[in-house]
Design an enzyme around this catalytic site. Structure first.
Site, PDB file in Angstrom:
ATOM      1  N   HIS A 101       1.192   4.759  -3.561  1.00 49.82           N
ATOM      2  CA  HIS A 101       1.463   5.603  -2.451  1.00 49.82           C
ATOM      3  C   HIS A 101       2.510   7.084  -3.602  1.00 49.82           C
ATOM      4  O   HIS A 101       2.827   6.732  -3.905  1.00 49.82           O
ATOM      5  CB  HIS A 101       2.352   5.415  -1.698  1.00 49.82           C
ATOM      6  CG  HIS A 101       1.141   4.536  -0.558  1.00 49.82           C
ATOM      7  ND1 HIS A 101       1.921   3.276  -0.540  1.00 49.82           N
ATOM      8  CD2 HIS A 101       0.518   4.164   0.727  1.00 49.82           C
ATOM      9  CE1 HIS A 101       1.581   2.222   0.293  1.00 49.82           C
ATOM     10  NE2 HIS A 101       0.315   2.830   0.847  1.00 49.82           N
ATOM     11  N   ASP A 104       5.948   6.757  -3.457  1.00 47.87           N
ATOM     12  CA  ASP A 104       6.340   4.923  -4.297  1.00 47.87           C
ATOM     13  C   ASP A 104       6.658   5.445  -5.234  1.00 47.87           C
ATOM     14  O   ASP A 104       8.020   5.144  -6.298  1.00 47.87           O
ATOM     15  CB  ASP A 104       4.944   4.130  -5.024  1.00 47.87           C
ATOM     16  CG  ASP A 104       4.254   3.329  -3.384  1.00 47.87           C
ATOM     17  OD1 ASP A 104       5.124   3.308  -2.048  1.00 47.87           O
ATOM     18  OD2 ASP A 104       3.330   3.168  -3.094  1.00 47.87           O
TER      19      ASP A 104
HETATM   20  C1  XLS Z   1       0.070  -2.158   4.946  1.00 48.88           C
HETATM   21  C2  XLS Z   1      -1.273  -2.095   4.052  1.00 48.88           C
HETATM   22  C3  XLS Z   1      -0.935  -0.476   3.305  1.00 48.88           C
HETATM   23  C4  XLS Z   1      -1.914   0.057   2.418  1.00 48.88           C
HETATM   24  C5  XLS Z   1      -1.988   0.963   1.232  1.00 48.88           C
HETATM   25  O1  XLS Z   1       0.255  -3.150   5.888  1.00 48.88           O
HETATM   26  O2  XLS Z   1      -1.564  -3.065   3.849  1.00 48.88           O
HETATM   27  O3  XLS Z   1      -0.101  -1.199   1.902  1.00 48.88           O
HETATM   28  O4  XLS Z   1      -3.092  -1.075   1.288  1.00 48.88           O
HETATM   29  O5  XLS Z   1      -1.052   2.324   2.418  1.00 48.88           O
END
Ligand code: XLS
Ligand code: NI
Ligand code: NI
Length: 437
Positions: A101, A104
């Site tokens: 993300h 991140d």
């Molecule tokens: C959350 C989601 C997230 C997505 C990416 O539950 O799995 O991690 O994979 O935004």
């Protein structure tokens, strides 16, 4: 830069007899299975958020993770250093891909301009490291759920300014994904859902979400980004009811708003569990609609009703997952992305290796077992013969649309009763699967 994992060498394949916890027992990247290397089949990816940002906090206490390379600050230089550590880890593990993300990888600033500047400063390091190691970006995404501005959602917020902010963030995250040669871009509807219908105009919110995705499709064309777009279904958490609740709901939404040609699905195991489905069900729904794109590989706990995001180690799970993936032609743009985190109690850096090695080995076994089941052919032959009545006679006529209720009535009146049914043989088939496990 100081080495972050001085006691870990590159993880190599040592085979089933090895007792080395820092070696693969089953994942042999160059081994050919069903016509392709394991590396090409599985396309493993490491996630930035859990692996490099997750500190193990839970509602009852703060983080426990020992991450000696991280100075704990929100500075750009700490983020840049972390990026180098991430690549040391992924390179030693031997995973070909990673995912992030926007927030991140780089700290959010006081303004969008400042955030974008921070993002660029870290993306520069990511690009250098990708070049140095050959590791590629499987997909990027924007975090449109952590900042309090997204309290009511992003694309589905009641606040139009928040929609605009989300759009701007997606624009930037897509540009950086493009710049880093990303193979895809994911939309997971962070807080796109509701807590109560008393304050929610659902139809309007769904239309806004579709609008946001259309804007993204348009911009994708404009900048010439060729990566695959994915939607990631999840039924609940953080909201009580997420709009992208499962594969079928996502497909229906995409179809209703003319978005289907532009998207595939990224199916996550734990989200399937939360939706009351099996992973294989979700994969089958996506595959049948030609929309099986990528998977977020993890697992939940049947006794816990939330997204525990554990590493997958169950061989039945990986076997069934790979059976369906192979059935639909394998992963092309997508990959096996470990959207999973080590337990709060597993706080040493080396636990990150144990977790990923276990997940990769479990998928390698699943792949080999699924390929063997397909090669054996008895399972597919059983399913085929189960539907034999559709291959000729009245069945073929119905399938080709060349009949009517009247004709079917005449047909059955003449026969008096339908042909006898045959057994579904579930236990026989379960035993057959166990021959290969
Ligand atoms: C959350 C989601 C997230 C997505 C990416 O539950 O799995 O991690 O994979 O935004
Ligand atoms: Ni996910
Ligand atoms: Ni999840």
């Amino acid at each position: 830069m100081k080495i972050a994992f001085p006691n870990v060498k590159n993880i190599s394949y040592e085979g089933v007899r090895s007792k080395n916890p820092l070696a693969f027992k089953h994942y042999n990247a160059d081994e050919i299975v069903a016509g392709k290397t394991m590396r090409e089949h599985l396309r493993f990816a490491v996630v930035y958020w859990h692996t490099f940002r997750g500190m193990g906090s839970d509602p009852f206490g703060p983080g426990t993770m020992q991450r000696p390379w991280d100075d704990g600050s929100n500075s750009v230089s700490n983020a840049q250093n972390r990026a180098r550590v991430a690549f040391e880890f992924i390179e030693k593990l031997g995973a070909p891909f990673y995912c992030w993300h926007d927030r991140d990888v780089a700290p959010e600033g006081k303004t969008l301009a400042e955030s974008n500047k921070n993002f660029d400063a870290v993306a520069k390091i990511l690009k250098e490291e990708q070049k140095r190691t050959g590791i590629k970006l499987l997909w990027g995404t924007a975090n449109l759920f952590s900042n309090p501005r997204f309290v009511h959602g992003a694309g589905t917020s009641c606040n139009a300014d928040v929609f605009a902010f989300a759009a701007a963030q997606i624009k930037k995250a897509m540009e950086v994904t493009h710049e880093l040669g990303g193979a895809g871009y994911t939309f997971w509807g962070g807080r796109e859902g509701y807590m109560t219908l008393l304050n929610t105009d659902m139809k309007r919110e769904l239309e806004h979400l579709a609008k946001l995705l259309h804007l993204a499709v348009e911009y994708k064309k404009q900048i010439g980004f060729k990566g695959q777009f994915y939607i990631e279904p999840k039924p609940k958490e953080p909201t009580k009811h997420q709009y992208d609740s499962d594969a079928a709901a996502c497909l229906n939404f995409l179809r209703e708003y003319d978005l289907l040609p532009h998207f595939k699905l990224n199916i996550e195991t734990n989200h399937a569990t939360l939706a009351g489905h099996s992973m294989q069900h979700e994969l089958e729904v996506a595959g049948a609609a030609n929309a099986l794109g990528s998977i977020d590989a993890n697992t939940g706990d049947e006794l816990l009703g939330w997204d525990t995001d554990q590493f997958p180690t169950n061989i039945y799970l990986t076997t069934y997952t790979m059976l369906t993936i192979l059935k639909y032609g394998g992963l092309t743009t997508g990959g096996v992305n470990f959207d999973a985190k080590v337990r709060r109690e597993s706080f040493e850096p080396v636990d990150l290796f144990h977790a990923h090695i276990g997940g990769m080995d479990a998928f390698a076994r699943g792949l080999k077992i699924a390929a063997a089941i397909r090669k054996d052919g008895r399972l597919a032959e059983f399913v085929k013969s189960r539907y034999a009545s559709w291959d000729s006679g009245i069945g073929a006529k119905i399938e080709s649309g060349k009949t009517s209720l009247k004709e079917l009535e005449t047909y059955i009146l003449k026969k008096g009763e339908a042909a006898a049914n045959t057994s579904g043989r579930q236990e026989f088939l379960e035993n057959l699967i166990n021959e290969f496990i």
